[in-house]
Design a protein around this motif. Sequence first.
Motif, PDB file in Angstrom:
ATOM      1  N   ARG A  52       0.944  -1.174  -0.010  1.00 43.54           N
ATOM      2  CA  ARG A  52      -0.012   0.068  -0.111  1.00 43.54           C
ATOM      3  C   ARG A  52       0.845   1.261   0.114  1.00 43.54           C
ATOM      4  NH1 ARG A  52      -3.178  -3.528  -0.412  1.00 43.54           N
ATOM      5  NH2 ARG A  52      -5.293  -3.794   0.681  1.00 43.54           N
ATOM      6  N   ILE A  53       0.526   2.400  -0.718  1.00 46.93           N
ATOM      7  CA  ILE A  53       1.295   3.577  -0.591  1.00 46.93           C
ATOM      8  C   ILE A  53       0.262   4.651  -0.262  1.00 46.93           C
ATOM      9  CG2 ILE A  53       2.172   5.554  -2.275  1.00 46.93           C
ATOM     10  CD1 ILE A  53       3.734   3.063  -3.382  1.00 46.93           C
ATOM     11  N   LEU A  54       0.695   5.485   0.671  1.00 48.19           N
ATOM     12  CA  LEU A  54       0.197   6.873   1.145  1.00 48.19           C
ATOM     13  C   LEU A  54       0.895   7.885   0.295  1.00 48.19           C
ATOM     14  CD1 LEU A  54      -0.785   6.614   4.811  1.00 48.19           C
ATOM     15  CD2 LEU A  54      -2.009   5.716   2.791  1.00 48.19           C
ATOM     16  N   LEU A  55       0.220   8.432  -0.747  1.00 52.66           N
ATOM     17  CA  LEU A  55       0.753   9.557  -1.097  1.00 52.66           C
ATOM     18  C   LEU A  55       0.493  10.918  -0.639  1.00 52.66           C
ATOM     19  CD1 LEU A  55       2.321  10.659  -3.554  1.00 52.66           C
ATOM     20  CD2 LEU A  55       0.333  10.927  -4.822  1.00 52.66           C
ATOM     21  N   ASN A  56       1.595  10.889   0.568  1.00 54.27           N
ATOM     22  CA  ASN A  56       1.542  12.046   1.599  1.00 54.27           C
ATOM     23  C   ASN A  56       1.637  13.446   1.145  1.00 54.27           C
ATOM     24  OD1 ASN A  56       0.473  12.510   4.172  1.00 54.27           O
ATOM     25  ND2 ASN A  56       2.477  12.436   5.053  1.00 54.27           N
ATOM     26  N   LYS A  57       1.208  14.649   2.013  1.00 54.97           N
ATOM     27  CA  LYS A  57       1.664  15.752   1.881  1.00 54.97           C
ATOM     28  C   LYS A  57       1.216  16.397   0.779  1.00 54.97           C
ATOM     29  CE  LYS A  57       5.182  15.342   5.166  1.00 54.97           C
ATOM     30  NZ  LYS A  57       6.725  15.636   5.872  1.00 54.97           N
ATOM     31  N   CYS A  58       0.150  16.001   0.168  1.00 53.78           N
ATOM     32  CA  CYS A  58      -0.441  16.391  -1.227  1.00 53.78           C
ATOM     33  C   CYS A  58      -0.724  17.840  -1.336  1.00 53.78           C
ATOM     34  CB  CYS A  58      -1.808  15.669  -1.418  1.00 53.78           C
ATOM     35  SG  CYS A  58      -1.369  13.849  -1.760  1.00 53.78           S
ATOM     36  N   ASP A  59      -0.947  18.389   0.131  1.00 54.92           N
ATOM     37  CA  ASP A  59      -1.142  19.747   0.014  1.00 54.92           C
ATOM     38  C   ASP A  59      -0.115  20.762  -0.190  1.00 54.92           C
ATOM     39  OD1 ASP A  59      -0.162  18.567   2.687  1.00 54.92           O
ATOM     40  OD2 ASP A  59      -0.602  20.443   3.639  1.00 54.92           O
ATOM     41  N   LEU A  60       1.078  20.136  -0.233  1.00 52.61           N
ATOM     42  CA  LEU A  60       2.253  20.871  -0.486  1.00 52.61           C
ATOM     43  C   LEU A  60       2.521  20.766  -1.800  1.00 52.61           C
ATOM     44  CD1 LEU A  60       4.553  19.554   2.430  1.00 52.61           C
ATOM     45  CD2 LEU A  60       3.054  21.699   2.312  1.00 52.61           C
ATOM     46  N   VAL A  61       1.929  20.171  -2.872  1.00 57.32           N
ATOM     47  CA  VAL A  61       2.081  20.146  -4.244  1.00 57.32           C
ATOM     48  C   VAL A  61       1.360  21.102  -4.915  1.00 57.32           C
ATOM     49  CG1 VAL A  61       1.977  18.634  -6.333  1.00 57.32           C
ATOM     50  CG2 VAL A  61       2.570  17.709  -4.156  1.00 57.32           C
ATOM     51  N   ASP A  62       1.646  21.547  -5.916  1.00 58.78           N
ATOM     52  CA  ASP A  62       0.894  23.003  -6.337  1.00 58.78           C
ATOM     53  C   ASP A  62       0.070  22.640  -7.283  1.00 58.78           C
ATOM     54  OD1 ASP A  62       2.990  24.762  -5.409  1.00 58.78           O
ATOM     55  OD2 ASP A  62       4.509  24.536  -6.832  1.00 58.78           O
ATOM     56  N   SER A  63      -0.123  21.586  -8.161  1.00 53.81           N
ATOM     57  CA  SER A  63      -0.964  21.405  -9.097  1.00 53.81           C
ATOM     58  C   SER A  63      -1.598  19.762  -9.176  1.00 53.81           C
ATOM     59  CB  SER A  63      -0.706  21.740 -10.280  1.00 53.81           C
ATOM     60  OG  SER A  63       0.150  20.979 -10.914  1.00 53.81           O
ATOM     61  N   GLU A  64      -2.660  19.553  -9.546  1.00 50.10           N
ATOM     62  CA  GLU A  64      -3.382  18.170 -10.014  1.00 50.10           C
ATOM     63  C   GLU A  64      -2.187  17.385 -10.907  1.00 50.10           C
ATOM     64  OE1 GLU A  64      -5.339  14.589  -9.931  1.00 50.10           O
ATOM     65  OE2 GLU A  64      -5.495  16.225  -8.512  1.00 50.10           O
ATOM     66  N   LYS A  65      -1.824  18.171 -11.964  1.00 54.15           N
ATOM     67  CA  LYS A  65      -0.882  17.653 -12.754  1.00 54.15           C
ATOM     68  C   LYS A  65       0.388  17.139 -12.182  1.00 54.15           C
ATOM     69  CE  LYS A  65       1.682  18.544 -17.254  1.00 54.15           C
ATOM     70  NZ  LYS A  65       2.039  19.678 -18.099  1.00 54.15           N
ATOM     71  N   GLU A  66       1.055  17.699 -11.325  1.00 56.54           N
ATOM     72  CA  GLU A  66       2.082  17.482 -10.647  1.00 56.54           C
ATOM     73  C   GLU A  66       1.940  16.207  -9.786  1.00 56.54           C
ATOM     74  OE1 GLU A  66       5.805  19.248  -7.418  1.00 56.54           O
ATOM     75  OE2 GLU A  66       3.893  20.659  -8.390  1.00 56.54           O
ATOM     76  N   LEU A  67       0.752  16.174  -9.134  1.00 51.46           N
ATOM     77  CA  LEU A  67       0.369  14.666  -8.373  1.00 51.46           C
ATOM     78  C   LEU A  67       0.387  13.595  -9.417  1.00 51.46           C
ATOM     79  CD1 LEU A  67      -2.152  16.012  -5.681  1.00 51.46           C
ATOM     80  CD2 LEU A  67       0.136  15.123  -5.403  1.00 51.46           C
ATOM     81  N   GLU A  68      -0.413  13.862 -10.534  1.00 51.94           N
ATOM     82  CA  GLU A  68      -0.594  12.743 -11.550  1.00 51.94           C
ATOM     83  C   GLU A  68       0.922  12.365 -11.789  1.00 51.94           C
ATOM     84  OE1 GLU A  68      -3.084  14.235 -14.419  1.00 51.94           O
ATOM     85  OE2 GLU A  68      -4.951  14.194 -13.111  1.00 51.94           O
ATOM     86  N   GLU A  69       1.781  13.343 -12.213  1.00 56.12           N
ATOM     87  CA  GLU A  69       3.207  13.020 -12.579  1.00 56.12           C
ATOM     88  C   GLU A  69       3.838  12.063 -11.531  1.00 56.12           C
ATOM     89  OE1 GLU A  69       4.816  16.534 -13.464  1.00 56.12           O
ATOM     90  OE2 GLU A  69       3.918  16.680 -15.354  1.00 56.12           O
ATOM     91  N   VAL A  70       3.686  12.327 -10.100  1.00 55.13           N
ATOM     92  CA  VAL A  70       4.397  11.670  -9.098  1.00 55.13           C
ATOM     93  C   VAL A  70       3.633  10.209  -9.142  1.00 55.13           C
ATOM     94  CG1 VAL A  70       4.402  11.361  -6.660  1.00 55.13           C
ATOM     95  CG2 VAL A  70       4.603  13.850  -7.735  1.00 55.13           C
ATOM     96  N   GLU A  71       2.313   9.990  -9.164  1.00 58.20           N
ATOM     97  CA  GLU A  71       1.774   8.631  -9.218  1.00 58.20           C
ATOM     98  C   GLU A  71       2.304   8.048 -10.477  1.00 58.20           C
ATOM     99  OE1 GLU A  71      -2.354   9.337  -9.247  1.00 58.20           O
ATOM    100  OE2 GLU A  71      -2.518   9.653  -7.252  1.00 58.20           O
ATOM    101  N   GLN A  72       2.576   8.403 -11.667  1.00 59.58           N
ATOM    102  CA  GLN A  72       3.179   7.990 -12.979  1.00 59.58           C
ATOM    103  C   GLN A  72       4.489   7.275 -12.626  1.00 59.58           C
ATOM    104  OE1 GLN A  72       2.764  10.405 -16.145  1.00 59.58           O
ATOM    105  NE2 GLN A  72       0.604  10.436 -16.351  1.00 59.58           N
ATOM    106  N   ARG A  73       5.339   8.148 -11.818  1.00 59.10           N
ATOM    107  CA  ARG A  73       6.400   7.653 -11.317  1.00 59.10           C
ATOM    108  C   ARG A  73       6.426   6.330 -10.406  1.00 59.10           C
ATOM    109  NH1 ARG A  73      11.276  10.574 -11.748  1.00 59.10           N
ATOM    110  NH2 ARG A  73      11.921   8.792 -11.045  1.00 59.10           N
ATOM    111  N   ILE A  74       5.447   6.508  -9.390  1.00 58.30           N
ATOM    112  CA  ILE A  74       5.252   5.286  -8.633  1.00 58.30           C
ATOM    113  C   ILE A  74       4.904   4.111  -9.350  1.00 58.30           C
ATOM    114  CG2 ILE A  74       3.892   4.448  -6.772  1.00 58.30           C
ATOM    115  CD1 ILE A  74       3.673   7.522  -5.657  1.00 58.30           C
TER     116      ILE A  74
END
Length: 501
Positions: A330-352
């Motif tokens: 299981r992965i908790l993608l934490n501290k999402c509030d510190l990321v500037d955009s949805e696109k950046e979060l999606e890119e992080v998830e793609q790396r994972i």
Amino acid sequence: KPCRLNSGAPRPPVAGRARQRERTPRALAASRQPPAAMESARKVAAEALATQRYFDGVQSINAAFEAYEENFKASHPDAPPTEKLDILRIPEAWLQKVMSILDATEKEELARTYAMRAQLLSGLGAQKRAIVDIGAALLLLPDDEALKKCKQDVEAFGDQAAQATAQAKTPTTIITGFLGAGKTTLLNHILEENHGKKIAVIENEFGEVGIDDKLLNSKSSVTEENVIEMNNGCICCTVRGDLIAGLKKLHKQTTGKGKPLDGIIIETTGLADPAPVAQTFFADDYVQQHFRLDGILTLVDAKHIVQHLDDEKPEGVENEAVEQVAFADRILLNKCDLVDSEKELEEVEQRIRAINAKVPIKRTTNSEVDMDFILGIRGFSLDKIIAMDDAFLEDSHDHQHDSRVSSVGIDVPGEVVQQKLNEWIGWLLKEKGVDLFRSKGVLAVKGMKEKFVFQAIHMLFANSQQGSWDEGEERRCKMIFIGKNLSREELTSGFMKCMAK
């Protein structure tokens, strides 16, 4: 034991094959006799199987296969080319290549050895892989009734074992994640949650000064003070023996006294490779018999994970951040509030996903998550791990930390002056923040009744107040810095200049 094979006299060789006639009498005689190393290793493996020391048995049976493969190549110089240890890694593909030059005696020996390995793997819980090995044995001797019965027994044993472990073994969760991902925060959520479970905690810190024990709610009724701390070493290597000792201690003082735990949580250091920690649950006989690995939970700092995944390590040194993602159930993608955009979060998830394609990911802030996502998940699969890392069951762990990464701990009596501290911390994070993976401390500040908690990840800084100093309690300052190319003298002298005279 799942089954017992008929180990009677070898079958007579099949006559009339062209390949067999081409071999010299000396080569033929050598091939019919298993090497002494193979026989010895298989005997040890059989003893391990009989006493349910499955991990030790796998080491021995693997050694038997290695000895066989070496002898086979020497006695069959014209055999089709294969890679080293294909006999173990891809047995059916290996057999398809060499089947035509195996005589009946060789088939008998190999089938017995594959079947024994299947039983050992089944005992460990690697059911899918066990079926592969018993399938290899049947590929060699498709009409052998003992092997057919063994396959049925292995399949049945797996179902029975799963049911038995559900009741008899204490489920254990490994919480991992790079420095500053939010592991201790999550652990406090678990300890404070009203889930009705009695949980013990084993906590490991990288560094000579322990800070997390001051940040952890170890007086929670959930733990009943069943908290074990391991400092000044990494749980995946230097203090791995302490983990085994800690698990044994917990079992004896809980289940051993008729007070079984509902679960155990192991919080690793941010620099730990989870693989050898997980291996402990199979390599140590006592741990394997009394504990079940429920899952590996990895916290990922959404703001900083990419730079850690991209960190180039010296030759022979693993990237811990990559390993932590790869082994996660299981992965908790934490501290999402510190990321500037949805696109950046999606890119992080793609790396994972590029590292661990099917792992469930939950986005979180401040490590807040439903307990059902992380506890009692039955997420760990030995079959999945073996498929990803075929060396997982090898008892030759050689994890190397990056020698450039170190910790500097400070533990001194007295108080700091807050203005001086703020100025120094501001300078430190600006100038050294890229190499400072993690900084944290519990400090006595002059004129402040409460304990001052300081935490930083690279250049991000936060502080809070946590409880008052008890009457008569010595006011002192504890700090720990973890990072790359740190200067102990520079950090220590800089901090000491912040102390009140």
